[in-house]
Design an enzyme around this catalytic site. Sequence first.
Site, PDB file in Angstrom:
ATOM      1  N   HIS A 157       6.786   4.056  12.635  1.00 57.56           N
ATOM      2  CA  HIS A 157       6.863   4.044  11.167  1.00 57.56           C
ATOM      3  C   HIS A 157       7.937   5.049  10.754  1.00 57.56           C
ATOM      4  CE1 HIS A 157       4.626   3.719   7.157  1.00 57.56           C
ATOM      5  NE2 HIS A 157       5.588   4.639   6.931  1.00 57.56           N
ATOM      6  N   ARG A 203       0.834  -1.211   0.000  1.00 61.39           N
ATOM      7  CA  ARG A 203       0.000   0.000   0.000  1.00 61.39           C
ATOM      8  C   ARG A 203       0.864   1.254   0.000  1.00 61.39           C
ATOM      9  NH1 ARG A 203      -0.578   4.598   2.840  1.00 61.39           N
ATOM     10  NH2 ARG A 203      -0.262   3.447   4.797  1.00 61.39           N
ATOM     11  N   ASP A 204       1.532   1.520   1.086  1.00 65.78           N
ATOM     12  CA  ASP A 204       2.366   2.715   1.202  1.00 65.78           C
ATOM     13  C   ASP A 204       3.536   2.664   0.228  1.00 65.78           C
ATOM     14  OD1 ASP A 204       3.319   5.107   2.219  1.00 65.78           O
ATOM     15  OD2 ASP A 204       4.373   4.176   3.876  1.00 65.78           O
ATOM     16  N   CYS A 231       6.396   9.365   0.541  1.00 63.48           N
ATOM     17  CA  CYS A 231       5.126  10.040   0.802  1.00 63.48           C
ATOM     18  C   CYS A 231       4.841  10.954  -0.374  1.00 63.48           C
ATOM     19  CB  CYS A 231       5.169  10.845   2.099  1.00 63.48           C
ATOM     20  SG  CYS A 231       3.637  11.749   2.402  1.00 63.48           S
ATOM     21  N   HIS A 262      11.063   6.587   8.305  1.00 62.23           N
ATOM     22  CA  HIS A 262      11.652   6.710   6.978  1.00 62.23           C
ATOM     23  C   HIS A 262      13.161   6.875   7.128  1.00 62.23           C
ATOM     24  CE1 HIS A 262       7.922   7.794   4.369  1.00 62.23           C
ATOM     25  NE2 HIS A 262       7.582   7.034   5.399  1.00 62.23           N
ATOM     26  N   ASN A 303      10.626   4.195   2.895  1.00 61.33           N
ATOM     27  CA  ASN A 303      10.357   3.603   4.193  1.00 61.33           C
ATOM     28  C   ASN A 303      11.531   2.732   4.636  1.00 61.33           C
ATOM     29  OD1 ASN A 303       7.475   4.315   4.707  1.00 61.33           O
ATOM     30  ND2 ASN A 303       7.167   3.232   2.783  1.00 61.33           N
TER      31      ASN A 303
END
Length: 313
Positions: free
Chosen positions: A221, A28-29, A254, A223, A263
């Site tokens: 989460h 997804r991300d 993002c 990065h 990520n």
Amino acid sequence: MTTSRTLPMTVPAQDLPAQVRIHEVGARDGLQNEKTVVPTEVKAEFIHRLAASGLSTVEATSFVHPKWVPQLADAEDLFPRLADIDGVALPVLVPNERGLDRALALGARRIAVFGSATETFAARNLNRTVDESLAMFEPVVARAKADKVHVRGYLSMCFGDPWEGPVPVHQVVRVAKALMDLGCDELSLGDTIGVATPGHVQTLLAELNEEGVTTDTIGVHFHDTYGQALSNTLAALQHGVTTVDASAGGLGGCPYAKSATGNLATEDLVWMLDGLGIETGVDLDTLTATSVWLADQLGRPSPSRTVRALSVR
């Protein structure tokens, strides 16, 4: 492609969790930033491969309007293709009640809402103020909980914002607590532009605890913009956090924060956790092969250092 049997030497450190749940966000991300639309069948195979690697949570897709994230416009087609995956949680992102309706209609039992700790990002990402976004999430969370659906609350810009600069800890705590007070089961703290450092991480976690947000409900989460994702993860583990978000092969960033790079790579995380003797249930060889396979589909090498180190073409 073959994978090496090189593995880290296991040397446990004191005062770390025995087990960590990896919340895999690559499908997804990770994929939402891809400019070329990835075929639905490739996404489905990617998720099946991730599940086969031993990951217990694989975020599948997002029920946002196709206008905003064209890459995930196939959510209705993709999600039913995952029905044969057993024993793996498949959360989906929903932006509002319409997204919730779409997700529930397909049988989704775990959802996530995506908020911001800063006003500028809330305006750019959600076209709302922070408080207006919380008001939008309130009926989504209430309806989901009434239907016994698990709800995760993502909170972005927890450590820094590209427009506003450093984000005060008390500001993040206020929004995080508001999300949890809506009824979220879990909170994911996002370092959206990768500027966090370990002391900042532990200070935020301690402040959240003081306001009643318990460590067992928190995920992190990170990065890797400044190469700090693993050190920040270790700081969170030292505080007792046992849920860590990561993206297979280091995919993603993002789309609304141009300074954000990828990520934390799941393989890099698993390598560290294996070396610490922390159980994840993930087979690193299988996961590495999956990321190499996807990199071939995307036509470029994986940015994950561990994938590159273990892969032999």
